[in-house]
Motif scaffolding. Structure first.
Motif, PDB file in Angstrom:
ATOM      1  N   UNK A  59       0.849  -1.205   0.000  1.00 48.29           N
ATOM      2  CA  UNK A  59       0.000   0.000   0.000  1.00 48.29           C
ATOM      3  C   UNK A  59       0.881   1.250   0.000  1.00 48.29           C
ATOM      4  N   UNK A  60       1.887   1.236   0.870  1.00 51.06           N
ATOM      5  CA  UNK A  60       2.776   2.398   0.978  1.00 51.06           C
ATOM      6  C   UNK A  60       3.512   2.643  -0.340  1.00 51.06           C
ATOM      7  N   UNK A  61       3.996   1.551  -0.928  1.00 50.27           N
ATOM      8  CA  UNK A  61       4.750   1.694  -2.174  1.00 50.27           C
ATOM      9  C   UNK A  61       3.869   2.306  -3.260  1.00 50.27           C
ATOM     10  N   UNK A 162      -5.152  12.286  -3.271  1.00 48.80           N
ATOM     11  CA  UNK A 162      -4.205  13.406  -3.136  1.00 48.80           C
ATOM     12  C   UNK A 162      -3.924  13.746  -1.679  1.00 48.80           C
ATOM     13  N   UNK A 163      -3.928  15.036  -1.378  1.00 46.67           N
ATOM     14  CA  UNK A 163      -3.541  15.523  -0.035  1.00 46.67           C
ATOM     15  C   UNK A 163      -4.379  14.943   1.099  1.00 46.67           C
ATOM     16  N   UNK A 164      -5.634  14.634   0.790  1.00 46.74           N
ATOM     17  CA  UNK A 164      -6.532  14.108   1.828  1.00 46.74           C
ATOM     18  C   UNK A 164      -5.963  12.863   2.496  1.00 46.74           C
ATOM     19  N   UNK A 165      -5.182  12.089   1.743  1.00 46.35           N
ATOM     20  CA  UNK A 165      -4.738  10.814   2.315  1.00 46.35           C
ATOM     21  C   UNK A 165      -3.360  10.916   2.963  1.00 46.35           C
ATOM     22  N   UNK A 166      -2.869  12.147   3.160  1.00 44.25           N
ATOM     23  CA  UNK A 166      -1.541  12.310   3.769  1.00 44.25           C
ATOM     24  C   UNK A 166      -1.455  11.589   5.126  1.00 44.25           C
ATOM     25  N   UNK A 167      -2.542  11.652   5.870  1.00 46.41           N
ATOM     26  CA  UNK A 167      -2.527  11.030   7.195  1.00 46.41           C
ATOM     27  C   UNK A 167      -2.297   9.507   7.078  1.00 46.41           C
ATOM     28  N   UNK A 168      -2.865   8.916   6.037  1.00 43.43           N
ATOM     29  CA  UNK A 168      -2.671   7.468   5.841  1.00 43.43           C
ATOM     30  C   UNK A 168      -1.204   7.193   5.495  1.00 43.43           C
ATOM     31  N   UNK A 170       1.323   8.889   6.434  1.00 38.02           N
ATOM     32  CA  UNK A 170       2.099   9.014   7.678  1.00 38.02           C
ATOM     33  C   UNK A 170       1.925   7.770   8.560  1.00 38.02           C
ATOM     34  N   UNK A 171       0.680   7.329   8.696  1.00 38.26           N
ATOM     35  CA  UNK A 171       0.432   6.164   9.563  1.00 38.26           C
ATOM     36  C   UNK A 171       1.148   4.926   9.001  1.00 38.26           C
ATOM     37  N   UNK A 172       1.032   4.712   7.684  1.00 39.11           N
ATOM     38  CA  UNK A 172       1.654   3.530   7.084  1.00 39.11           C
ATOM     39  C   UNK A 172       3.186   3.608   7.141  1.00 39.11           C
ATOM     40  N   UNK A 173       3.716   4.841   7.057  1.00 40.28           N
ATOM     41  CA  UNK A 173       5.174   4.972   7.151  1.00 40.28           C
ATOM     42  C   UNK A 173       5.641   4.541   8.542  1.00 40.28           C
TER      43      UNK A 173
END
Ligand code: ASP
Length: 408
Positions: A59-61, A162-168, A170-173
């Motif tokens: 997912x992250x990749x 896009x930007x909306x999923x930045x939190x995801x 961060x969490x996945x990182x």
């Protein structure tokens, strides 16, 4: 874990584990079986972490790569070409050595594992494996392909937000970092785990001399599989690494020693994945977003060793029955062995089951599997090692093509 310890002492510990495991299994088989709980614990720990690892890394990749099409297609093409080369080598070697000429005892017994798969088609082996109606069931059954497909879809969907999923992201990182921490902790136990897995397996087989006897009985067949794997793993793949990834094979293999020995002792590409990722990304410095996609996919669909073995085994079975396969049938073996290897799961002896597809395609009796069943657990270890090595080389090649990185 301290990196110096990881790089220097762990690999020595693992080599010691292999040697001691071999000795205990050979000379004290009962002790090897008694100590098997250590290996089971190690294997369970790897399996525990592998599913979260796959979901998070893919997912992250996909979220980070953005252009999945390009990476995905390059990876699939690379995997298909190298698997094709492996099958070709297998067909050549088995036709040169002709292991089935030596008056084999044809048992005529069809092992259960195979009879339950009679009538299996390409649609079952490949197509239906991609999408699962229940991802939790798939996780429970250790079916990885549907989880990969779901992770790709979620990654692409998040990326499209896009930007909306930045939190995801961060969490996945953070999850990814935490998972790799756990992988490092599990790795400390690799020497003990490998010791136990090897001692147990040789113990179950009745000790070292029994294994030798078994290998000698099917000597020319074992030789054909091992020689084919050797040519592919020690000559073809290193040349590909040198030419297309511009990396030194000797340095690369050093970074992957732990993963390769784990592949040998677990006979499972999927269970080995945590160590494969650690070696390729952390130690060999393949770009993380490339490795996180290419390696989990490779552990599931890229099986050079299995493909080569399936071709050798099927042609060996034909030879043992006195059936001479013509050119057209060899071509059928070439294609079906490639597909059967893609469809084989990264778990022990999965290749033996999908071989049904190849046997059916050229009209050979499925009972033929009975000929090679007894030795399969041993050959499984060799082919799994080459499967994992093929994935590692794939990651380096795709990385160089995608991002120009050759680890320097
Ligand atoms: N055990 C192999 C793997 O995990 C698959 C096979 O049986 O060939 O890669």
């Amino acid at each position: 874990m301290n990196k110096y310890f990881r790089d220097h002492y762990l690999i020595m510990g693992i080599i010691l584990g292999v040697i001691l495991g071999g000795m205990v299994g050979s000379f004290l088989p009962e002790l090897g079986i008694k100590l098997s709980f250590l290996g089971t614990l190690f294997l369970n720990a790897l399996k525990m972490i592998v599913l979260p690892l796959i979901v998070v890394s893919i997912t992250l990749s996909i979220m980070k790569v953005g252009n999945l099409g390009s990476l995905g297609i390059k990876t699939l093409i690379y995997y298909l070409i190298t698997t094709g080369i492996a099958v070709f080598i297998g067909i050549l070697v088995v036709n040169v050595i002709h292991p089935g000429d030596g008056g084999m005892v044809l048992t005529g017994e069809m092992p259960d594992i195979v009879s339950s798969k009679e009538g299996m088609s390409l649609v079952d082996v490949l197509l239906l494996k991609f999408v699962s109606p229940n991802l939790f069931n798939s996780a429970e059954e250790f079916e990885i392909l549907p989880l990969i497909v779901a992770s790709i879809l979620f990654g692409a969907a998040f990326a499209s937000l896009g930007k909306q999923s930045q939190v995801i992201v961060d969490v996945f990182t953070i999850l990814d970092k935490a998972i790799m921490k756990i992988v490092h902790w599990i790795m400390i136990f690799t020497p003990i785990g490998i010791f136990s897995l090897i001692a147990e397996r040789i113990g179950i087989a009745g000790g070292g001399s029994a294994v030798m006897e078994l290998a000698m009985e099917l000597g020319k067949y074992v030789l054909s599989v091992v020689a084919g794997l050797f040519i592919h793993g020690f000559i073809v793949l290193p040349i590909i690494l040198l030419l297309f990834a511009r990396r030194n094979p000797l340095e690369y293999v050093q970074n992957l020693g732990k993963a390769l020995l784990t592949a040998f002792s677990t006979a499972s590409s999927s269970a080995t994945l945590p160590l494969t990722m650690e070696g390729v990304i952390d130690e060999a410095k393949v770009t993380p977003k490339v490795g996180r996609f290419v390696l989990p996919l490779g552990a599931t669909i890229n099986m050079d060793g299995t493909a080569l073995y399936e071709a050798v085994a099927v042609i060996f079975i034909a030879q043992s029955y006195g059936i001479e396969l013509g050119m057209a049938e060899m071509v059928v073996v070439f294609f079906t062995a490639t597909l059967a290897a893609i469809g084989a799961a990264g778990i022990p002896e999965a290749g033996l089951v999908t071989m049904v597809l190849v046997l059916q395609a050229v009209g050979l009796p499925l009972e033929g599997v009975g000929l090679i069943l007894a030795i399969d657990w041993l050959l499984d270890r060799f082919r799994t090692t080459i499967n994992v090595w093929g994935d590692c080389i794939g990651a380096a090649v795709i990385d160089r093509i995608e991002s120009g990185n050759n680890g320097t």
